[in-house]
Every structure is written in structure tokens, then in C-alpha cells.
Design an enzyme around this catalytic site. Structure first.
Site, mmCIF file in Angstrom:
data_model
loop_
_atom_site.group_PDB
_atom_site.id
_atom_site.type_symbol
_atom_site.label_atom_id
_atom_site.label_comp_id
_atom_site.label_asym_id
_atom_site.label_seq_id
_atom_site.Cartn_x
_atom_site.Cartn_y
_atom_site.Cartn_z
ATOM 1 N N TYR A 29 67.465 22.564 17.853
ATOM 2 C CA TYR A 29 67.171 22.121 16.453
ATOM 3 C C TYR A 29 67.722 20.809 16.093
ATOM 4 O O TYR A 29 67.358 20.344 14.850
ATOM 5 C CB TYR A 29 67.610 23.159 15.409
ATOM 6 C CG TYR A 29 67.220 24.544 15.524
ATOM 7 C CD1 TYR A 29 65.702 24.794 15.518
ATOM 8 C CD2 TYR A 29 67.817 25.444 16.385
ATOM 9 C CE1 TYR A 29 65.241 26.130 15.842
ATOM 10 C CE2 TYR A 29 67.262 26.718 16.384
ATOM 11 C CZ TYR A 29 66.081 27.025 16.257
ATOM 12 O OH TYR A 29 65.464 28.330 16.624
ATOM 13 N N HIS A 106 57.928 24.210 11.702
ATOM 14 C CA HIS A 106 58.789 24.601 12.451
ATOM 15 C C HIS A 106 59.581 23.148 13.241
ATOM 16 O O HIS A 106 58.749 22.450 13.636
ATOM 17 C CB HIS A 106 58.186 25.353 13.673
ATOM 18 C CG HIS A 106 57.654 26.556 13.057
ATOM 19 N ND1 HIS A 106 58.496 27.769 12.716
ATOM 20 C CD2 HIS A 106 56.394 27.012 12.997
ATOM 21 C CE1 HIS A 106 57.577 28.851 12.325
ATOM 22 N NE2 HIS A 106 56.349 28.404 12.522
HETATM 23 O O1 CA2 Z 1 61.897 25.864 15.029
HETATM 24 C C1 CA2 Z 1 61.870 26.286 13.813
HETATM 25 O O2 CA2 Z 1 61.875 25.751 12.648
HETATM 26 C C2 CA2 Z 1 62.093 27.610 13.587
HETATM 27 O O3 CA2 Z 1 61.341 28.355 12.712
HETATM 28 C C3 CA2 Z 1 63.256 27.996 13.627
HETATM 29 C C4 CA2 Z 1 63.891 29.688 13.549
HETATM 30 C C5 CA2 Z 1 63.065 30.345 14.735
HETATM 31 O O4 CA2 Z 1 63.386 31.834 14.685
HETATM 32 C C6 CA2 Z 1 61.693 30.183 15.019
HETATM 33 O O5 CA2 Z 1 61.229 30.708 16.085
HETATM 34 C C7 CA2 Z 1 61.510 28.544 15.091
HETATM 35 C C8 CA2 Z 1 65.202 29.904 13.581
HETATM 36 C C9 CA2 Z 1 65.889 29.445 12.340
HETATM 37 C C10 CA2 Z 1 67.276 28.613 12.490
HETATM 38 O O6 CA2 Z 1 68.225 29.321 13.357
HETATM 39 C C11 CA2 Z 1 69.398 28.761 13.760
HETATM 40 C C12 CA2 Z 1 70.221 29.542 14.521
HETATM 41 C C13 CA2 Z 1 71.482 28.870 14.919
HETATM 42 C C14 CA2 Z 1 71.799 27.536 14.758
HETATM 43 C C15 CA2 Z 1 70.875 26.787 14.121
HETATM 44 C C16 CA2 Z 1 69.582 27.360 13.478
#
Ligand code: CA2
Length: 153
Positions: A29, A106
């Protein structure tokens, strides 16, 4: 630019775990935090002459209530539904009910990742979907939303 009654309002809604951005999984991310995303959105919106209401929640019910709240109040919704993209028919129903242009964002390219992330319920009703471009996807979504609102008059 000062916020005025003439500036269309765009809701920028963020789903579960996005408050963890920049704190873990930078390889997926990036290093930007949610505060950085909000600052980028505020800067971009100001340049485009849009007002934004930027929010994040970990709750599905709260996210759905926010979508309802923006009916008749905002010009459009930009949403990163995070994990609820892949699971929530209820969020899809709420977005369909508000009859506003919706752009789904996303940060990661969900199609390059696990199979369960390839499908998004929200994409079924979104005007457009941006994924894999990091947090700049939010700025691109605001630019596209400004165009859509301008076209709609
Ligand atoms: O890529 C994206 O923006 C997502 O929407 C992010 C979600 C994921 O479930 C989707 O498949 C794609 C996850 C949110 C962020 O999660 C984090 C977890 C740990 C550390 C940083 C971010």
C-alpha cells in the site's frame, strides 16, 4: 480557495483498516498514511473547486449510514470500500439507492492479488473504478468526478 455554497460537495469514504495505511504492509500500500491521503484530497479538491467530506470507518453499518446521509446532499461519492468491496451486497444496495455518481478507488491493483480480491460488488454500480495507482488514484478520482459533475451541469 474558500469553500462556498457554489462548490459541489464530494464525499470521500474509506472502509475498514485504511486507518492502518503507512503503518504496515508498505510493499502493498506504500508509505503514505491516511492523513496524507486526506491532505492530497484536500489539495486536489481545492484546485478543482470542489468541497470534500473525507471519512474513514471500520464499520459496515456506519459506512452504509454515511452513504445514505449523502443522498440529496453530495454531488458524488468516491469510495475505497476496502475489504467490504469483496463481501458487501448491503453496501452495493446502499450505493444503488443514493443515485449519485460513484467512483471506486483501490490503492493496490486488486487484479494482481489474491483471487478473492478480483471481484468487487461495488464495481457493479460504480461509474468508474481506479486501482493500482497508489494514493494518486484518489486525486485522479476527484479530477474525474469534477468532470462528471461539470458534464451533468
Ligand atoms: O487496495 C486497496 O485500496 C484495498 O481496497 C485495500 C483493502 C483491501 O482489503 C482491498 O482488497 C484493496 C485493505 C485496507 C488497508 O489495509 C491495511 C492493512 C494493514 C496495513 C495497511 C493497510
Amino acid at each position: 480557495m474558500q469553500q462556498s455554497a457554489k462548490m459541489p460537495l464530494v464525499a470521500v469514504l474509506n472502509g475498514p483498516n485504511l486507518n492502518m495505511l503507512g503503518l504496515r504492509q508498505p510493499e502493498v500500500y506504500g508509505r503514505a498514511t491516511l492523513d496524507d491521503v486526506e491532505a492530497l484530497c484536500a489539495e486536489t479538491a481545492e484546485r478543482l473547486g470542489l468541497a470534500i467530506d473525507f471519512r474513514q470507518t471500520n464499520g459496515e453499518g456506519e459506512l452504509i449510514s454515511w452513504v445514505h446521509e449523502f443522498r440529496g446532499h453530495a454531488g458524488g461519492i468516491i469510495i475505497n470500500p476496502a475489504g467490504y468491496s469483496h463481501t458487501s451486497v448491503a453496501l452495493l444496495d446502499a450505493l444503488m439507492a443514493v443515485e449519485l455518481p460513484v467512483i471506486e478507488v483501490h490503492i493496490s491493483n486488486i487484479h494482481k492479488r489474491e483471487e478473492f480480491r478480483h471481484h468487487s460488488y461495488v464495481s457493479r454500480m460504480a461509474t468508474g473504478v481506479i486501482c493500482g495507482l497508489g494514493i494518486r488514484g484518489y486525486a485522479l478520482a476527484l479530477t474525474a468526478m469534477a468532470d462528471l459533475l461539470e458534464d451533468a451541469g
